[in-house]
Write an enzyme that holds these catalytic residues in place. Sequence first.
Site, PDB file in Angstrom:
ATOM      1  N   GLY A   1       2.249  -6.035  14.931  1.00  0.00           N
ATOM      2  CA  GLY A   1       1.010  -5.259  14.929  1.00  0.00           C
ATOM      3  C   GLY A   1       1.268  -3.786  14.749  1.00  0.00           C
ATOM      4  O   GLY A   1       2.141  -3.392  13.973  1.00  0.00           O
TER       5      GLY A   1
ATOM      6  N   ASN B   1       6.234   3.366   9.670  1.00  0.00           N
ATOM      7  CA  ASN B   1       6.862   2.278  10.426  1.00  0.00           C
ATOM      8  C   ASN B   1       7.955   2.841  11.330  1.00  0.00           C
ATOM      9  O   ASN B   1       8.212   4.049  11.332  1.00  0.00           O
ATOM     10  CB  ASN B   1       7.372   1.176   9.485  1.00  0.00           C
ATOM     11  CG  ASN B   1       8.478   1.666   8.561  1.00  0.00           C
ATOM     12  OD1 ASN B   1       9.230   2.571   8.902  1.00  0.00           O
ATOM     13  ND2 ASN B   1       8.572   1.064   7.390  1.00  0.00           N
TER      14      ASN B   1
ATOM     15  N   GLY C   1       2.310   0.811  -7.180  1.00  0.00           N
ATOM     16  CA  GLY C   1       2.565   2.210  -6.814  1.00  0.00           C
ATOM     17  C   GLY C   1       1.844   2.431  -5.501  1.00  0.00           C
ATOM     18  O   GLY C   1       0.676   2.027  -5.352  1.00  0.00           O
TER      19      GLY C   1
ATOM     20  N   THR D   1       3.220   1.359  12.397  1.00  0.00           N
ATOM     21  CA  THR D   1       3.032  -0.036  11.975  1.00  0.00           C
ATOM     22  C   THR D   1       4.313  -0.817  12.241  1.00  0.00           C
ATOM     23  O   THR D   1       5.411  -0.338  11.963  1.00  0.00           O
ATOM     24  CB  THR D   1       2.644  -0.115  10.486  1.00  0.00           C
ATOM     25  OG1 THR D   1       3.602   0.598   9.716  1.00  0.00           O
ATOM     26  CG2 THR D   1       1.276   0.471  10.229  1.00  0.00           C
ATOM     27  N   LEU D   2       4.145  -2.030  12.792  1.00  0.00           N
ATOM     28  CA  LEU D   2       5.299  -2.784  13.279  1.00  0.00           C
ATOM     29  C   LEU D   2       5.339  -4.199  12.718  1.00  0.00           C
ATOM     30  O   LEU D   2       5.814  -5.125  13.380  1.00  0.00           O
ATOM     31  CB  LEU D   2       5.256  -2.825  14.813  1.00  0.00           C
ATOM     32  CG  LEU D   2       5.309  -1.447  15.491  1.00  0.00           C
ATOM     33  CD1 LEU D   2       4.791  -1.521  16.918  1.00  0.00           C
ATOM     34  CD2 LEU D   2       6.718  -0.904  15.472  1.00  0.00           C
ATOM     35  N   GLY D   3       4.814  -4.396  11.516  1.00  0.00           N
ATOM     36  CA  GLY D   3       4.853  -5.715  10.863  1.00  0.00           C
ATOM     37  C   GLY D   3       4.181  -6.778  11.709  1.00  0.00           C
ATOM     38  O   GLY D   3       3.033  -6.608  12.145  1.00  0.00           O
TER      39      GLY D   3
ATOM     40  N   THR E   1       4.184  -7.270  -0.342  1.00  0.00           N
ATOM     41  CA  THR E   1       4.017  -6.040  -1.128  1.00  0.00           C
ATOM     42  C   THR E   1       2.600  -5.483  -0.950  1.00  0.00           C
ATOM     43  O   THR E   1       1.625  -6.230  -1.051  1.00  0.00           O
ATOM     44  CB  THR E   1       4.254  -6.314  -2.640  1.00  0.00           C
ATOM     45  OG1 THR E   1       5.448  -7.070  -2.775  1.00  0.00           O
ATOM     46  CG2 THR E   1       4.362  -5.025  -3.427  1.00  0.00           C
TER      47      THR E   1
ATOM     48  N   GLY F   1       1.245  -2.559   3.676  1.00  0.00           N
ATOM     49  CA  GLY F   1       1.152  -1.247   4.343  1.00  0.00           C
ATOM     50  C   GLY F   1       0.136  -0.347   3.650  1.00  0.00           C
ATOM     51  O   GLY F   1      -0.600   0.398   4.305  1.00  0.00           O
ATOM     52  N   ASP F   2       0.083  -0.418   2.331  1.00  0.00           N
ATOM     53  CA  ASP F   2      -0.874   0.411   1.579  1.00  0.00           C
ATOM     54  C   ASP F   2      -2.311  -0.033   1.876  1.00  0.00           C
ATOM     55  O   ASP F   2      -3.228   0.788   2.003  1.00  0.00           O
ATOM     56  CB  ASP F   2      -0.612   0.288   0.076  1.00  0.00           C
ATOM     57  CG  ASP F   2       0.798   0.716  -0.290  1.00  0.00           C
ATOM     58  OD1 ASP F   2       1.343   1.608   0.395  1.00  0.00           O
ATOM     59  OD2 ASP F   2       1.363   0.155  -1.253  1.00  0.00           O
TER      60      ASP F   2
HETATM   61  O1  RIB Z   1       4.010  -0.415  -1.377  1.00  0.00           O
HETATM   62  C1  RIB Z   1       4.181  -1.267  -2.455  1.00  0.00           C
HETATM   63  C2  RIB Z   1       4.484  -0.482  -3.714  1.00  0.00           C
HETATM   64  O2  RIB Z   1       5.732   0.169  -3.585  1.00  0.00           O
HETATM   65  C3  RIB Z   1       4.610  -1.318  -4.958  1.00  0.00           C
HETATM   66  O3  RIB Z   1       3.375  -1.507  -5.601  1.00  0.00           O
HETATM   67  C4  RIB Z   1       5.642  -0.564  -5.791  1.00  0.00           C
HETATM   68  O4  RIB Z   1       5.138  -0.035  -6.975  1.00  0.00           O
HETATM   69  C5  RIB Z   1       6.184   0.524  -4.878  1.00  0.00           C
HETATM   70  O5  RIB Z   1       5.655   1.746  -5.150  1.00  0.00           O
END
Ligand code: RIB
Length: 301
Positions: free
Chosen positions: A222, A180, A38, A217-219, A245, A248-249
């Site tokens: 950079g 992005n 999430g 953000t541009l992967g 995955t 970005g978070d």
């Molecule tokens: O940014 C990655 C997240 O996007 C994953 O963990 C998934 O749950 C979605 O929310």
Amino acid sequence: MKVLCFGSLNIDYTYKVDHFVKKGETLSSESLQVFSGGKGLNQSIALAKAGVETWHAGSIGEDGRFLLEQMEEAGVNTQCVTVLKETRTGNAIIQNDKEGDNCILLYGGANQAITEVQVDQVLERFEKGDFLVLQNEINEMSYLMEQAHKKGLKLVLNPSPMNEKIQKLPLEYVDYFLLNEIEAGQILGQDVREGFDKEKLTQALQKCFPHAAIVLTLGEEGSAYIDRRESFQQPAYKVKALDTTAAGDTFTGYFIGGLLRGQTVREAMDMATKASAIAVTRLGASPSIPSLAEVEAFKVS
Ligand code: RIB
């Protein structure tokens, strides 16, 4: 000063695949792993690991209690997470291909059951100057932004996943955008799929939101930063990606965390870039987020 991340909590079902499944195709996966994820939960964990006092607010069902344990282990305060009796926890079906790229199918579940009363009760615990970090995986976003702005909280928005709801939000209240090029293009009403000039894109965003700081953000290219005083490019660090995955978070959490710990914008951008470079070398969403010690020990190759 505290950081409140009011956002999604998901159970991520991650399937390792040769390629993303196509229309009409039935594909066997090589493996299935279940991770905590999430965008909200991931960003809370990254913020806490970056060393700032982090509170998470949101909703889960009974099936998602293990997510609370994982956040607490990382140092996130979970007192503002509501556990609903009749609703399932949000989940994500993630395909992870051999290049390390992913595609994600979301089921909102409890993330889409946020109420105004819940928002009011959570915000009572926060005061002027505290930070509110938001993504786009919960409902009641407009109400949340209005009320937080009234209280004088600083707003951070990662408008991801981008959809038509974003345009209806009071974006003028946002102090920091992290987004992005696709999200930036959609906010500006520009189609960037055929290519774009990153300086022009960041400048157009800055013109649109003159009081906000913007991180584009541009992967692998950079990222770029712009605010009223400065603008610069931050190169990416080259690593072999296993799973992108939550990269970005991780960037969002470490960037805001760095600023709140007193780093300069350039230092925080560098730290966030290192943290997300480590995250893509590991499988899964929140389990891929490195500790501060790991980020500080990161060696540029
Ligand atoms: O940014 C990655 C997240 O996007 C994953 O963990 C998934 O749950 C979605 O929310």
